[in-house]
Every structure is written in C-alpha cells, then in structure tokens.
Design an enzyme around this catalytic site. Structure first.
Site, short mmCIF file in Angstrom:
data_model
loop_
_atom_site.label_atom_id
_atom_site.label_comp_id
_atom_site.label_asym_id
_atom_site.label_seq_id
_atom_site.Cartn_x
_atom_site.Cartn_y
_atom_site.Cartn_z
N TRP A 43 0.83 -1.22 0.00
CA TRP A 43 0.00 0.00 0.00
C TRP A 43 0.86 1.25 0.00
CZ3 TRP A 43 -4.48 -0.57 4.07
CH2 TRP A 43 -5.25 -1.70 3.76
S1 SF4 Z 1 3.46 -1.70 6.08
FE1 SF4 Z 1 5.16 -1.58 4.60
S2 SF4 Z 1 5.04 -3.45 3.33
FE2 SF4 Z 1 3.10 -3.21 4.43
S3 SF4 Z 1 1.78 -2.12 2.97
FE3 SF4 Z 1 2.71 -0.56 4.31
S4 SF4 Z 1 4.57 0.08 3.20
FE4 SF4 Z 1 3.90 -1.85 2.26
#
Ligand code: SF4
Ligand code: SF4
Length: 155
Positions: A43
């Site tokens: 995301w």
């Molecule tokens: S926590 Fe990190 S790996 Fe998970 S969706 Fe967010 S940016 Fe991507």
C-alpha cells in the site's frame, strides 16, 4: 513505491510484520530476517518504515525520479518529530526531505476500548466517541430547520 528490507540491518524483531496492513512483511524462516513477499500489493503506507527500530526498511523509488542504481533511505526520527528521506543518485547527488510524523503527540491517540462506554442516549446521536474531545464541541453543527410563518406560507 514498495518497500524492501536491508537484511544487513534487520534483526528479525517482527515489528514490521505486526503492523503491515497488507500482511506482506514476513520473516524468512531460514535467515530470520523480514522481507516483503509481494511488493505489488504494498500500500506504500510506510507503517513498516516508521515502525522498524533498526531503520532496516528501504523504499524502491519509481524510475521517473530515481533511475536504476539510486538508493532511497527513509529514517524515523521521533526526537525531531520527522520522517526524513535521503535519495542518493548514481552520479553522487544527494537530496534530502523531511516530513512531520504526525500532528498529535506521540502515543496520545486512544484506542477505541479506552473511551468510556456510551450511555443509551449516545446511540441516538450522530456523534462519534472521540468527537467531543477531538473537535472541541458538545454537539455536531446542523442546518437550522426554519418554519415558515403561516401567513407567509399562504401568500
Ligand atoms: S506496512 Fe510496509 S510493506 Fe506493508 S503495505 Fe505498508 S509500506 Fe507496504
Ligand atoms: S521491523 Fe525492522 S528489524 Fe524488525 S523485522 Fe522488520 S525490518 Fe527487521
């Protein structure tokens, strides 16, 4: 820009695994280090970047601003209240940016269960539990319903 783990920094604590809303940060069972199992489903919320105590999570830059060979380092600096970004280009140029972490003090947000249980009357209002405190109001503003005087209504 999806994330990836610098395995030389990661100590396998699992903070990024716990916080990832996409459930794509996993601990490799052999090396005991985290890795992003599916960058296409990232995301790009950077919750993992902010949570990592080892600053071990880097970001893959998009080709339009950071061509092949660049390095993007994101650091959480709570003592300064910022997330700082350092982009190192292949030709040696370095660009740095800093963004505020949040607008409320660290640790000040209450979990839903910490609010007082609403009484029966509260279920009849549109007000959410946190709104009186967060918005500094006792009631949500509403449009006034004007009644037309009988005389005017006939005219
Ligand atoms: S926590 Fe990190 S790996 Fe998970 S969706 Fe967010 S940016 Fe991507
Ligand atoms: S939070 Fe950081 S140190 Fe902990 S497992 Fe994830 S990448 Fe490794």
């Amino acid at each position: 820009m999806p994330t990836y783990t610098d395995m030389t920094r990661c100590d396998g604590c699992g903070e990024c695994v716990d916080i990832c809303p996409s459930d794509i940060m996993h601990i490799d069972p052999v090396y005991r280090r985290s890795y992003n199992i599916e960058p296409n489903f990232c995301w790009e919320c950077y919750s993992c970047v902010k949570a990592c105590p080892q600053n071990a999570i880097d970001v893959r830059g998009y080709a339009d601003f950071a061509p092949l060979g660049h390095k993007v380092r994101v650091l959480r600096e709570p003592e300064k209240g910022v997330i700082s970004w350092k982009i190192r280009y292949r030709d040696g140029r370095i660009k740095e940016f800093a963004f505020p972490i949040r607008t409320t003090p660290w640790g000040s947000i209450k979990a839903a269960g910490e609010y007082e249980k609403p009484d029966a009357a509260a279920f009849g209002t549109q007000m959410l539990a946190h709104e009186p405190t967060a918005l500094h109001i006792d009631a949500l503003p509403t449009l006034e319903q004007k009644t037309i005087p009988a005389k005017q209504a006939k005219a």
